[in-house]
Design a protein around this motif. Sequence first.
Motif, short mmCIF file in Angstrom:
data_model
loop_
_atom_site.label_atom_id
_atom_site.label_comp_id
_atom_site.label_asym_id
_atom_site.label_seq_id
_atom_site.Cartn_x
_atom_site.Cartn_y
_atom_site.Cartn_z
N SER A 91 37.86 5.33 64.69
CA SER A 91 37.52 6.73 64.45
C SER A 91 36.47 7.17 65.47
CB SER A 91 36.99 6.94 63.03
OG SER A 91 35.85 6.13 62.80
N ARG A 131 48.09 5.93 71.63
CA ARG A 131 48.52 6.97 70.69
C ARG A 131 47.65 8.23 70.71
NH1 ARG A 131 49.99 5.23 64.75
NH2 ARG A 131 48.81 3.31 64.92
N GLU A 132 46.35 8.06 71.00
CA GLU A 132 45.43 9.18 70.85
C GLU A 132 44.90 9.75 72.17
OE1 GLU A 132 44.86 10.67 68.08
OE2 GLU A 132 45.88 9.26 66.77
N SER A 181 48.28 -1.25 65.81
CA SER A 181 47.24 -0.67 64.95
C SER A 181 46.72 -1.68 63.94
CB SER A 181 47.78 0.56 64.22
OG SER A 181 48.90 0.21 63.42
N ASP A 182 47.52 -2.72 63.64
CA ASP A 182 47.09 -3.75 62.70
C ASP A 182 46.97 -5.11 63.39
OD1 ASP A 182 49.75 -4.18 63.19
OD2 ASP A 182 50.34 -4.40 61.08
N TYR A 236 44.96 2.63 70.17
CA TYR A 236 44.27 3.92 70.08
C TYR A 236 44.41 4.70 71.38
CZ TYR A 236 40.80 7.45 68.99
OH TYR A 236 40.17 8.65 68.75
N LYS A 278 51.42 2.36 60.72
CA LYS A 278 50.08 2.28 60.15
C LYS A 278 49.07 3.01 61.03
CE LYS A 278 46.73 -1.04 58.34
NZ LYS A 278 46.44 -2.46 58.09
N ALA A 279 48.14 3.72 60.39
CA ALA A 279 47.12 4.45 61.13
C ALA A 279 46.17 3.49 61.83
CB ALA A 279 46.34 5.35 60.18
N ASN A 280 45.70 3.89 62.99
CA ASN A 280 44.73 3.08 63.70
C ASN A 280 43.36 3.20 63.03
OD1 ASN A 280 42.64 2.45 65.90
ND2 ASN A 280 44.55 1.88 66.92
N LYS A 301 44.13 -3.24 68.87
CA LYS A 301 43.79 -1.98 68.19
C LYS A 301 43.23 -0.96 69.18
CE LYS A 301 42.93 -4.07 63.66
NZ LYS A 301 41.91 -4.58 62.72
#
Length: 329
Positions: free
Chosen positions: A7, A131-132, A117-118, A128, A2-4, A124
């Motif tokens: 943003s 992963r980012e 991510s969930d 992030y 699932k996407a985080n 969360k």
Amino acid sequence: MKANPISPTIPLDAEGVHHGHLRLPYSRDDSAWGSVMIPICIVRNGSGPTALLTGGNHGDEYEGPLALFDLARSLDARALSGTVIVVPAMNYPAFRVGTRTSPIDKNNMNRSFPGKSDGTVTQKIADYFHRELLPRADIVLDFHSGGKTLDFLPFCAGHLLPDKAQEAKVFAAVRAFGAPWSMQMTEIDAVGMYDTAAEEMGKVFVTTELGGGGTSRAETVRIARRGVDNLLKHAGILRGAPEILPTRWLEMPDGCFCFAEEDGMIETTVDLGEKVEAGSVVARIWPIGRTGSEPHEIKANISGILVARHFPGLVQSGDCASVVATMAD
């Protein structure tokens, strides 16, 4: 996967200086469509190395946020060859209220990696970063101090690692930071730590313990500001040479930790930086329920130097009472 939901409000790869936020949607009683807004600054000039600089992993530790809010304000992209990602208050909910753990979910950011991510808000944020942001970095500096419950001799630290080439790069960066003391650090439990996540990716990860007591001192903030400047120069991101300063190397062998086994009022019998002999009393815990009771003595397991102590006047069974380190070879 699932996407985080986090943003960024600024581009992560654009040239120049960008100030903004990592926006995490968070619906709550006082804001139905609210968000957690984590300040971030990214400064980029060209294709050199990337440094990820974080403070406020624990919300009651202030040298990192003070140094990094100042750095973000003053960085000039023209002085760089590469990218600097600055997150002065990583666990922003905890930072806003001055607590070690998040007031939202009570999670400890530095035991929440790799995150979810969930998951909860803290999970969360950890996801992030995992992963980012961490994958973008070549070198990572995460500022810590003792918060409200510990006080430290100010040191910069790296971990002993299975990959000795990676370890050598870490300790070279620790040396360049230029704290009065440098530590080959051992953790009580490294599971879920930001440190561990970065190291498992092969990153050069540097951390600090620069004081404590839920505040900062002029000396420790100076160490933090000078240290981050030195580290960026060492990495070849900020132009110029690091300021070479003397440092004394320490290590944390087996037996370095002493823990309270009683509740009560703690009396520290040795000050930070003083020598300790194995078997000597480093603290006493005084019973507070009645008069006439003898204090419980906490004795050092090893000889060395006192590098950390319990900070508040009251202590609970299981709390870390002191840490004794030895001089490294």
